[in-house]
Scaffold this motif. Sequence first.
Motif, short mmCIF file in Angstrom:
data_model
loop_
_atom_site.label_atom_id
_atom_site.label_comp_id
_atom_site.label_asym_id
_atom_site.label_seq_id
_atom_site.Cartn_x
_atom_site.Cartn_y
_atom_site.Cartn_z
N GLU A 134 75.50 84.14 -51.40
CA GLU A 134 76.03 83.69 -52.42
C GLU A 134 75.61 82.16 -52.69
O GLU A 134 75.28 81.32 -51.90
N ASP A 135 75.61 81.88 -54.00
CA ASP A 135 75.03 80.48 -54.52
C ASP A 135 75.65 79.47 -53.85
O ASP A 135 75.34 78.40 -53.56
N HIS A 136 76.97 79.37 -54.07
CA HIS A 136 77.96 78.41 -53.22
C HIS A 136 77.60 78.02 -51.75
O HIS A 136 77.48 76.90 -51.20
N LEU A 137 77.22 79.01 -51.12
CA LEU A 137 76.90 78.94 -49.61
C LEU A 137 75.44 78.62 -49.52
O LEU A 137 75.17 77.59 -48.55
N VAL A 138 74.61 78.90 -50.56
CA VAL A 138 73.30 78.34 -50.49
C VAL A 138 73.20 76.75 -50.73
O VAL A 138 72.65 76.08 -50.13
N ASP A 139 74.19 76.22 -51.54
CA ASP A 139 74.05 74.92 -52.11
C ASP A 139 74.80 74.31 -50.57
O ASP A 139 74.12 72.87 -50.35
N LEU A 140 75.82 74.89 -50.05
CA LEU A 140 76.25 74.21 -48.89
C LEU A 140 74.99 74.14 -47.78
O LEU A 140 75.16 72.99 -46.98
N LEU A 141 74.37 75.15 -47.61
CA LEU A 141 73.20 75.13 -46.36
C LEU A 141 72.34 73.95 -46.75
O LEU A 141 71.87 73.42 -46.03
N LEU A 142 72.09 73.83 -48.10
CA LEU A 142 70.91 72.87 -48.74
C LEU A 142 71.64 71.43 -48.20
O LEU A 142 70.66 70.54 -47.83
N ASP A 143 72.89 71.12 -48.49
CA ASP A 143 73.36 69.78 -48.14
C ASP A 143 73.42 69.56 -46.71
O ASP A 143 72.84 68.66 -46.13
N VAL A 144 73.69 70.55 -45.92
CA VAL A 144 73.81 70.34 -44.36
C VAL A 144 72.20 70.29 -43.90
O VAL A 144 72.01 69.41 -42.92
N ALA A 145 71.33 71.09 -44.44
CA ALA A 145 69.96 71.04 -43.74
C ALA A 145 69.44 69.64 -44.21
O ALA A 145 68.64 69.10 -43.32
N ALA A 146 69.73 69.00 -45.20
CA ALA A 146 69.27 67.68 -45.84
C ALA A 146 69.53 66.52 -44.79
O ALA A 146 68.76 65.68 -44.53
N SER A 147 70.91 66.65 -44.46
CA SER A 147 71.68 65.49 -43.62
C SER A 147 71.76 65.82 -42.39
O SER A 147 71.92 64.91 -41.44
N GLY A 148 71.97 66.97 -41.94
CA GLY A 148 71.90 67.13 -40.40
C GLY A 148 73.41 67.30 -39.88
O GLY A 148 73.74 67.05 -38.87
N GLU A 149 74.43 67.08 -40.89
CA GLU A 149 75.67 66.93 -40.59
C GLU A 149 76.49 67.67 -41.25
O GLU A 149 76.31 68.14 -42.60
N ASN A 150 77.77 68.17 -40.93
CA ASN A 150 78.55 68.91 -41.59
C ASN A 150 79.81 68.07 -42.04
O ASN A 150 80.39 67.63 -41.05
N VAL A 151 80.29 67.81 -43.24
CA VAL A 151 81.37 66.87 -43.69
C VAL A 151 82.42 67.75 -44.36
O VAL A 151 82.10 68.40 -45.21
N VAL A 152 83.43 67.83 -43.67
CA VAL A 152 84.62 68.67 -44.32
C VAL A 152 85.87 67.72 -44.57
O VAL A 152 86.27 66.95 -43.94
N GLU A 153 86.08 67.77 -45.83
CA GLU A 153 87.27 66.81 -46.37
C GLU A 153 88.21 67.97 -47.16
O GLU A 153 87.90 68.01 -48.25
N ARG A 154 89.11 68.32 -46.60
CA ARG A 154 89.94 69.22 -47.23
C ARG A 154 91.73 69.17 -46.49
O ARG A 154 91.53 68.88 -45.31
N GLU A 155 92.44 69.64 -47.14
CA GLU A 155 93.92 69.72 -46.48
C GLU A 155 94.24 68.51 -45.80
O GLU A 155 94.78 68.52 -44.72
N GLY A 156 93.85 67.31 -46.25
CA GLY A 156 94.26 66.18 -45.20
C GLY A 156 93.43 65.88 -43.99
O GLY A 156 93.58 64.90 -43.17
N LEU A 157 92.31 66.71 -43.86
CA LEU A 157 91.33 66.46 -42.84
C LEU A 157 90.08 65.78 -43.46
O LEU A 157 89.69 66.08 -44.69
N SER A 158 89.60 65.10 -42.61
CA SER A 158 88.25 64.29 -42.69
C SER A 158 87.42 64.40 -41.44
O SER A 158 87.29 63.63 -40.80
N ILE A 159 86.49 65.46 -41.35
CA ILE A 159 85.88 65.67 -40.24
C ILE A 159 84.12 65.63 -40.74
O ILE A 159 83.82 65.97 -41.62
N ARG A 160 83.37 65.05 -39.67
CA ARG A 160 82.12 64.72 -39.80
C ARG A 160 81.40 65.03 -38.25
O ARG A 160 81.88 64.61 -37.28
N HIS A 161 80.62 66.21 -38.22
CA HIS A 161 79.91 66.64 -36.88
C HIS A 161 78.51 66.90 -36.90
O HIS A 161 78.15 67.41 -38.24
N PRO A 162 78.10 66.83 -36.12
CA PRO A 162 76.27 67.06 -36.15
C PRO A 162 76.04 68.63 -36.43
O PRO A 162 76.93 69.42 -35.86
N ALA A 163 75.09 68.82 -37.19
CA ALA A 163 75.08 70.26 -37.66
C ALA A 163 73.23 70.40 -37.68
O ALA A 163 72.93 70.55 -38.89
#
Length: 338
Positions: free
Chosen positions: A144-173
């Motif tokens: 699905e396109d939205h997962l493709v966009d997500l993978l592109l962002d993570v592949a470019a940065s090497g990090e996964n950033v999650v900001e939702r439901e009051g969480l702010s998480i950043r971890h290596p990916a």
Amino acid sequence: MSRPVFPFAAIVGQDDMKLAMLVAAVDPGIGGVLVFGDRGTGKSTTVRALAALLPPMRVMQGCRYQCDPAAPDSWCADCRAAGKGKSITAPVPVVDMPLGATEDRVVGALDLERALTGTKVFEPGLLARANRGFLYIDEVNLLEDHLVDLLLDVAASGENVVEREGLSIRHPARFVLIGSGNPEEGELRPQLLDRFGLAVEVRTPADLPTRIDVVRRRDSFERDPVGFAEVWKKPRDKLRRRIIDARARLPDLVVSDTSLERAARLCMALGTDGLRGELTLIRAARAVASLDGDEAIGDSHLRRVAPMVLSHRLRRNPLDEAIASTRVTRAVEELFGA
């Protein structure tokens, strides 16, 4: 005791696919491997076999993201807060990303059970589990396109950033992305296609001896996985040592100006966009030279990797109906000689 996986050294044929996997194992930063072709040609078997072939990696004990003890700059917040801790060995992870996976399952989300008690805890997703390993997506062209966009962002940065439901998480990916699929079922989005460093086509063996050998080995493995793995232990250990030695040689391998010029001329002749083709071509050739035990890149290394590096980067030419791999082979022969 877990069931052994089919040994990488026992895989019959599919030389381009196996070489691409080995290149990605020697230099994970090369950008991943895309494998397109017939079903039942050993694509998923090869991915799992490669992961089992690789030596165990050092990880921070108790870390949910397999942080590298030798790279504190890339540690997650938990490892940074804890400081230098104990490290242990762990197998290289291979994580399957199913086509129907939700975004929460991929990136991670709030642990709902603990949230009901008033505690906000992040539940890591597939990207966290795949860090420093392999993320395998079968039928990647149907993602699905939205997962493709997500993978592109993570592949470019090497990090996964999650900001939702009051969480702010950043971890290596950081992971080697392995995609497989059947081109008859749809094309891959150009943005994602360009992110794969290597792309190979696999086909069902057409000669009788090879087909017989494939069936014989697979049947032997199914009847006695442990015994079959033991028979192939020495070839497996030899191949593992080859990868380890290649990784050690890689930083000192010589890339001459002549090789750089060859790579640039080839990409110019094929009209590839940007400079990612040249960069990947040099990196892949360097990994192959290192696997071969050579001290410098030569024409032979560039020739071997050119089709898998450049075929998926070509623009369609309405005046040339030849398939991409044929166009690359033709350009290689014109530049390097038949």
